[in-house]
Write a protein that holds these residues in place. Structure first.
Motif, PDB file in Angstrom:
ATOM      1  N   ALA A 110       0.911  -1.087   0.182  1.00  0.00           N
ATOM      2  CA  ALA A 110      -0.088  -0.018   0.034  1.00  0.00           C
ATOM      3  C   ALA A 110       0.755   1.254   0.018  1.00  0.00           C
ATOM      4  CB  ALA A 110      -0.929   0.098   1.285  1.00  0.00           C
ATOM      5  N   CYS A 111       1.996   1.296   0.718  1.00  0.00           N
ATOM      6  CA  CYS A 111       2.986   2.382   0.952  1.00  0.00           C
ATOM      7  C   CYS A 111       3.617   2.408  -0.435  1.00  0.00           C
ATOM      8  CB  CYS A 111       3.867   2.327   1.873  1.00  0.00           C
ATOM      9  SG  CYS A 111       3.210   2.455   3.510  1.00  0.00           S
ATOM     10  N   PHE A 112       3.871   1.354  -1.104  1.00  0.00           N
ATOM     11  CA  PHE A 112       4.448   1.487  -2.346  1.00  0.00           C
ATOM     12  C   PHE A 112       3.657   2.232  -3.545  1.00  0.00           C
ATOM     13  CE2 PHE A 112       5.752  -0.437  -6.354  1.00  0.00           C
ATOM     14  CZ  PHE A 112       6.915  -0.069  -6.469  1.00  0.00           C
ATOM     15  N   ILE A 113       2.218   1.777  -3.498  1.00  0.00           N
ATOM     16  CA  ILE A 113       1.449   2.187  -4.558  1.00  0.00           C
ATOM     17  C   ILE A 113       1.223   3.765  -4.262  1.00  0.00           C
ATOM     18  CG2 ILE A 113      -0.887   2.182  -5.285  1.00  0.00           C
ATOM     19  CD1 ILE A 113      -0.631  -0.893  -4.714  1.00  0.00           C
ATOM     20  N   ALA A 114       1.042   3.975  -2.938  1.00  0.00           N
ATOM     21  CA  ALA A 114       0.597   5.460  -2.586  1.00  0.00           C
ATOM     22  C   ALA A 114       1.945   6.306  -2.911  1.00  0.00           C
ATOM     23  CB  ALA A 114       0.428   5.506  -1.114  1.00  0.00           C
ATOM     24  N   ALA A 122       1.568   9.006   0.685  1.00  0.00           N
ATOM     25  CA  ALA A 122       2.676   7.874   1.004  1.00  0.00           C
ATOM     26  C   ALA A 122       2.627   8.015   2.821  1.00  0.00           C
ATOM     27  CB  ALA A 122       3.686   7.807   0.686  1.00  0.00           C
ATOM     28  N   LYS A 123       2.661   9.073   3.241  1.00  0.00           N
ATOM     29  CA  LYS A 123       2.701   9.318   4.634  1.00  0.00           C
ATOM     30  C   LYS A 123       1.566   9.150   5.299  1.00  0.00           C
ATOM     31  CE  LYS A 123       6.365  13.053   4.899  1.00  0.00           C
ATOM     32  NZ  LYS A 123       6.579  14.236   4.888  1.00  0.00           N
ATOM     33  N   LYS A 124       0.288   9.382   4.684  1.00  0.00           N
ATOM     34  CA  LYS A 124      -1.200   9.260   5.327  1.00  0.00           C
ATOM     35  C   LYS A 124      -1.216   7.752   5.293  1.00  0.00           C
ATOM     36  CE  LYS A 124      -3.139  13.773   3.939  1.00  0.00           C
ATOM     37  NZ  LYS A 124      -4.219  14.305   3.158  1.00  0.00           N
ATOM     38  N   THR A 125      -0.865   7.197   4.372  1.00  0.00           N
ATOM     39  CA  THR A 125      -1.014   5.529   4.224  1.00  0.00           C
ATOM     40  C   THR A 125      -0.219   4.771   5.162  1.00  0.00           C
ATOM     41  OG1 THR A 125      -1.530   5.819   1.680  1.00  0.00           O
ATOM     42  CG2 THR A 125      -0.984   3.603   2.699  1.00  0.00           C
ATOM     43  N   THR A 127       0.722   5.957   7.822  1.00  0.00           N
ATOM     44  CA  THR A 127       0.105   6.399   9.445  1.00  0.00           C
ATOM     45  C   THR A 127      -1.100   5.364   9.538  1.00  0.00           C
ATOM     46  OG1 THR A 127       1.106   8.721   9.052  1.00  0.00           O
ATOM     47  CG2 THR A 127      -0.771   8.175  10.891  1.00  0.00           C
ATOM     48  N   ILE A 128      -2.023   5.401   8.675  1.00  0.00           N
ATOM     49  CA  ILE A 128      -3.166   4.639   8.810  1.00  0.00           C
ATOM     50  C   ILE A 128      -2.800   3.165   9.080  1.00  0.00           C
ATOM     51  CG2 ILE A 128      -5.191   3.990   7.680  1.00  0.00           C
ATOM     52  CD1 ILE A 128      -5.418   6.715   6.371  1.00  0.00           C
ATOM     53  N   MET A 129      -2.065   2.616   7.972  1.00  0.00           N
ATOM     54  CA  MET A 129      -1.684   1.262   7.955  1.00  0.00           C
ATOM     55  C   MET A 129      -0.873   1.074   9.427  1.00  0.00           C
ATOM     56  SD  MET A 129      -3.342  -0.264   5.629  1.00  0.00           S
ATOM     57  CE  MET A 129      -2.417  -1.629   5.848  1.00  0.00           C
ATOM     58  N   GLY A 130       0.055   1.956   9.972  1.00  0.00           N
ATOM     59  CA  GLY A 130       0.824   1.615  10.853  1.00  0.00           C
ATOM     60  C   GLY A 130      -0.031   1.660  12.130  1.00  0.00           C
ATOM     61  N   ILE A 131      -1.107   2.172  12.135  1.00  0.00           N
ATOM     62  CA  ILE A 131      -1.992   2.235  13.393  1.00  0.00           C
ATOM     63  C   ILE A 131      -2.928   0.709  13.359  1.00  0.00           C
ATOM     64  CG2 ILE A 131      -4.220   3.248  14.437  1.00  0.00           C
ATOM     65  CD1 ILE A 131      -3.375   5.864  13.205  1.00  0.00           C
ATOM     66  N   ILE A 132      -3.192   0.188  12.093  1.00  0.00           N
ATOM     67  CA  ILE A 132      -3.925  -0.724  11.886  1.00  0.00           C
ATOM     68  C   ILE A 132      -2.975  -1.850  12.451  1.00  0.00           C
ATOM     69  CG2 ILE A 132      -4.860  -2.485  10.546  1.00  0.00           C
ATOM     70  CD1 ILE A 132      -5.856  -0.077   8.806  1.00  0.00           C
ATOM     71  N   ASP A 133      -1.649  -1.919  11.988  1.00  0.00           N
ATOM     72  CA  ASP A 133      -0.612  -2.782  12.368  1.00  0.00           C
ATOM     73  C   ASP A 133      -0.336  -2.829  13.759  1.00  0.00           C
ATOM     74  OD1 ASP A 133      -0.216  -3.641   9.807  1.00  0.00           O
ATOM     75  OD2 ASP A 133       1.587  -2.061   9.494  1.00  0.00           O
ATOM     76  N   LEU A 134      -0.386  -1.676  14.422  1.00  0.00           N
ATOM     77  CA  LEU A 134      -0.204  -1.862  16.070  1.00  0.00           C
ATOM     78  C   LEU A 134      -1.352  -2.446  16.764  1.00  0.00           C
ATOM     79  CD1 LEU A 134       1.386  -0.739  18.550  1.00  0.00           C
ATOM     80  CD2 LEU A 134       0.095   1.649  18.231  1.00  0.00           C
ATOM     81  N   ILE A 135      -2.596  -1.943  16.341  1.00  0.00           N
ATOM     82  CA  ILE A 135      -3.670  -2.735  16.780  1.00  0.00           C
ATOM     83  C   ILE A 135      -3.425  -4.358  16.521  1.00  0.00           C
ATOM     84  CG2 ILE A 135      -6.304  -3.175  16.655  1.00  0.00           C
ATOM     85  CD1 ILE A 135      -6.296  -0.325  15.730  1.00  0.00           C
ATOM     86  N   ALA A 136      -3.140  -4.787  15.350  1.00  0.00           N
ATOM     87  CA  ALA A 136      -2.886  -6.160  15.248  1.00  0.00           C
ATOM     88  C   ALA A 136      -1.870  -6.849  15.962  1.00  0.00           C
ATOM     89  CB  ALA A 136      -2.607  -6.335  13.553  1.00  0.00           C
ATOM     90  N   LEU A 137      -0.837  -6.093  16.272  1.00  0.00           N
ATOM     91  CA  LEU A 137       0.345  -6.580  17.102  1.00  0.00           C
ATOM     92  C   LEU A 137      -0.273  -6.666  18.601  1.00  0.00           C
ATOM     93  CD1 LEU A 137       3.277  -7.264  17.458  1.00  0.00           C
ATOM     94  CD2 LEU A 137       3.702  -4.830  17.679  1.00  0.00           C
ATOM     95  N   ARG A 183      18.370  11.721  13.894  1.00  0.00           N
ATOM     96  CA  ARG A 183      18.575  12.835  13.230  1.00  0.00           C
ATOM     97  C   ARG A 183      18.259  12.718  11.697  1.00  0.00           C
ATOM     98  NH1 ARG A 183      22.043  12.175  17.339  1.00  0.00           N
ATOM     99  NH2 ARG A 183      22.034  13.767  18.932  1.00  0.00           N
ATOM    100  N   ASN A 184      17.617  11.766  11.276  1.00  0.00           N
ATOM    101  CA  ASN A 184      17.324  11.443   9.998  1.00  0.00           C
ATOM    102  C   ASN A 184      15.770  11.507   9.631  1.00  0.00           C
ATOM    103  OD1 ASN A 184      17.035  10.043   7.345  1.00  0.00           O
ATOM    104  ND2 ASN A 184      18.878   9.275   7.428  1.00  0.00           N
ATOM    105  N   ASN A 185      15.322  12.636   8.733  1.00  0.00           N
ATOM    106  CA  ASN A 185      13.997  12.830   8.517  1.00  0.00           C
ATOM    107  C   ASN A 185      13.566  12.416   7.193  1.00  0.00           C
ATOM    108  OD1 ASN A 185      13.536  13.609  11.013  1.00  0.00           O
ATOM    109  ND2 ASN A 185      14.348  15.749  10.509  1.00  0.00           N
ATOM    110  N   GLN A 186      14.304  11.489   6.576  1.00  0.00           N
ATOM    111  CA  GLN A 186      14.470  11.001   5.126  1.00  0.00           C
ATOM    112  C   GLN A 186      12.737  10.522   4.955  1.00  0.00           C
ATOM    113  OE1 GLN A 186      18.172   8.973   4.596  1.00  0.00           O
ATOM    114  NE2 GLN A 186      17.373   9.279   2.487  1.00  0.00           N
ATOM    115  N   PRO A 187      11.899  10.526   3.847  1.00  0.00           N
ATOM    116  CA  PRO A 187      10.594   9.956   3.804  1.00  0.00           C
ATOM    117  C   PRO A 187      10.765   8.546   3.715  1.00  0.00           C
ATOM    118  CG  PRO A 187      11.254  11.022   1.761  1.00  0.00           C
ATOM    119  CD  PRO A 187      12.198  11.489   2.922  1.00  0.00           C
ATOM    120  N   ILE A 188       9.634   7.861   4.063  1.00  0.00           N
ATOM    121  CA  ILE A 188       9.462   6.426   3.888  1.00  0.00           C
ATOM    122  C   ILE A 188       9.057   6.424   2.121  1.00  0.00           C
ATOM    123  CG2 ILE A 188       8.273   4.468   4.270  1.00  0.00           C
ATOM    124  CD1 ILE A 188       7.923   5.480   7.274  1.00  0.00           C
ATOM    125  N   ASP A 189       9.951   6.207   1.223  1.00  0.00           N
ATOM    126  CA  ASP A 189       9.654   6.039  -0.086  1.00  0.00           C
ATOM    127  C   ASP A 189      10.012   4.618  -0.578  1.00  0.00           C
ATOM    128  OD1 ASP A 189      12.430   5.980   0.157  1.00  0.00           O
ATOM    129  OD2 ASP A 189      12.847   8.128  -0.697  1.00  0.00           O
TER     130      ASP A 189
END
Length: 369
Positions: A110-114, A122-125, A127-137, A183-189
Motif C-alpha cells: 500500500a505504501c509503495f503504491i501510494a 504515502a505518509k498518510k497511508t 500512518t493509517i496502516m501503521g495504526i492498524i498494524d499496531l492494533i494487530a500486534l 537525526r534523519n528525516n528522510q521520507p518512507i519512500d
C-alpha cells in the motif's frame, strides 16, 4: 533408523545451509580480491553483481529455512514432544502471527503504491496502516498471553510481574532513544521500503549461518546483523527500530524458545529492536570523517541494550529452572555474554565496510535522493 525418522527437515538443512553460505561468501571474497588486483576497472561492476547474487541466495536460504521452521513447529510429533496443544497452537499462535505478517506485507504494498502518486499520500497511508498494524500486534500479544497462561504450571518459580515490568521499561527506553537520537528525516519512500526488505532478507538468511548455538536459545552468527544495522545507519533510529522489530519476530519463528509472552518480547522483538539504534551517531558532525567510529559507537549502544533485554529475561524467566545453585544475575550475565561476541564479529566486518570509499559513495547517493 529411529533418529532418521524423527529428524526434522530443518535440522538436516541447517548445517548444509551454514557451510554452503560460508562457501558462497568466501568464494565471492576470493573472486573479488582477484578482480580488485587484476582488473580493478571492473571491480565496481563485480560488486553490484556479487551483491544481487548474494541477495538472491540469502533470500532463498531464509525462505527455505522459514518454511521448514514453521513446518517443524506445527508437526504433530513436535507438538506432542513439547507437550503442546495443537489446536491451541494453531488458534492462538499460528493464525494470529500469520495474519500479522500478511498485514505487514499489505502495508508495504500500500505504501509503495501510494508513494507512486505522492509523498504526502504515502505518509498518510503509512500512518493509517501503521495504526492498524499496531492494533494487530497488540491483539497478537493478548492471544500470546492467553496461550501462555498455563506457563505457571510449567515454570512455577517464574516471576511474571517483574517480567512484564521489565519488558515495558526496556521498550520505553528503546522507543525514547529512537526518537531522541534520530537525526534523519528522510521520507518512507520506495527506496526506503526496498532497502528495508533487502536488508531484513539478507540478515535473516545470514542468521542460518550459525558459528555457535546456545542451549536455551541464542547464537553467534556470520555477521547476520550487519545488513539491518546498515539500514539503521542510513535511515535513522526510528525506522531502524521498526525494521529490527520485524526482524526480531522472524527470529522468534526461526529459533523459538518461548515460555512466556513478556519473555518472548524481551528475547526477540525488543532485544532485536535495540539493534535499530545502530544509527544513533550517524549524523554527528564531529564524526563525519570517521563513519567507522560512529558505526562502532552505535553498535556498542545497540548491543548493550540487546544484552540488557536478554539478561532481564534470563534472570526472571530462565534462571529459576536452569541456573542451578548459581546466582540468577551471574547466570544470566554469563549466559548472554554471547551477544558481545556476536556483535564483535559484526563490528569488525562493519568497520572494514565503512572504510570502503566505494561503499560510502553508494551510501551518500542513497541519502541524497
Amino acid at each position: 533408523m529411529y533418529n532418521l525418522l524423527t529428524t526434522y527437515a530443518i535440522d538436516v538443512f541447517s548445517p548444509i545451509a551454514k557451510w554452503t553460505a560460508l562457501g558462497v561468501v568466501l568464494s565471492l571474497v576470493l573472486i573479488g580480491g582477484i578482480i580488485f588486483f587484476a582488473k580493478r576497472q571492473i571491480f565496481s561492476k563485480f560488486l553490484k553483481i556479487a551483491f544481487f547474487a548474494l541477495l538472491i541466495f540469502l533470500l532463498a536460504l531464509g525462505l527455505t529455512g522459514l518454511i521448514m521452521e514453521i513446518g517443524k513447529s506445527f508437526d504433530p510429533y513436535y507438538v506432542a514432544e513439547n507437550y503442546m496443544d495443537r489446536k491451541a497452537v494453531t488458534t492462538y499462535l499460528f493464525i494470529p502471527i500469520a495474519c500479522f505478517f500478511a498485514l505487514l506485507i499489505i502495508t508495504a504494498i500500500a505504501c509503495f503504491i501510494a508513494n507512486k502518486k505522492s509523498t504526502e499520500r504515502a505518509k498518510k497511508t503509512f500512518t493509517i496502516m501503521g495504526i492498524i498494524d499496531l492494533i494487530a500486534l497488540i491483539t497478537v500479544g493478548i492471544l500470546l498471553a492467553v496461550y501462555f497462561d498455563k506457563v505457571k504450571e510449567w515454570y512455577p518459580n517464574l516471576n511474571q510481574t517483574v517480567l512484564y515490568i521489565s519488558s515495558v521499561l526496556v521498550i520505553a527506553v528503546i522507543i525514547t532513544l529512537a526518537f531522541l537520537l534520530n537525526r534523519n528525516n528522510q521520507p518512507i519512500d520506495t527506496k526506503c521500503l526496498s532497502l528495508a526488505g533487502v536488508t531484513v532478507a539478507m540478515s535473516f538468511g545470514l542468521s542460518y549461518v550459525k558459528i555457535f548455538e546456545m542451549p536455551q536459545g541464542g547464537s553467534i552468527t556470520l555477521f547476520s546483523l550487519l545488513p539491518i544495522m546498515i539500514f539503521s545507519y542510513i535511515y535513522g533510529t526510528k525506522k531502524g527500530v521498526f525494521v529490527c522489530f520485524i526482524y526480531g519476530v522472524l527470529q522468534a519463528i526461526q529459533d523459538p524458545w518461548i515460555i512466556h509472552p513478556a519473555q518472548f518480547l524481551l528475547d526477540y522483538p525488543v532485544a532485536f529492536s535495540a539493534i535499530g539504534l545502530s544509527g544513533a551517531f550517524a549524523s554527528i558532525k564531529k564524526l563525519e570523517k570517521f563513519p567507522q567510529v560512529s558505526f562502532l559507537l552505535g553498535g556498542i549502544l545497540s548491543a548493550s541494550l540487546r544484552f540488557l533485554s536478554h539478561v532481564l529475561s534470563g534472570v526472571f524467566a530462565f534462571a529459576s529452572t536452569y541456573a542451578g545453585g548459581t546466582d540468577s544475575w551471574l547466570y544470566s550475565l554469563a549466559y548472554n555474554s554471547f551477544v558481545f561476541i556476536d556483535m564483535a564479529i559484526v563490528l569488525a566486518i562493519g568497520v572494514i565496510v565503512f572504510s570502503s570509499k566505494a561503499f560510502l559513495n553508494e551510501m551518500k547517493k542513497t541519502t541524497l535522493k
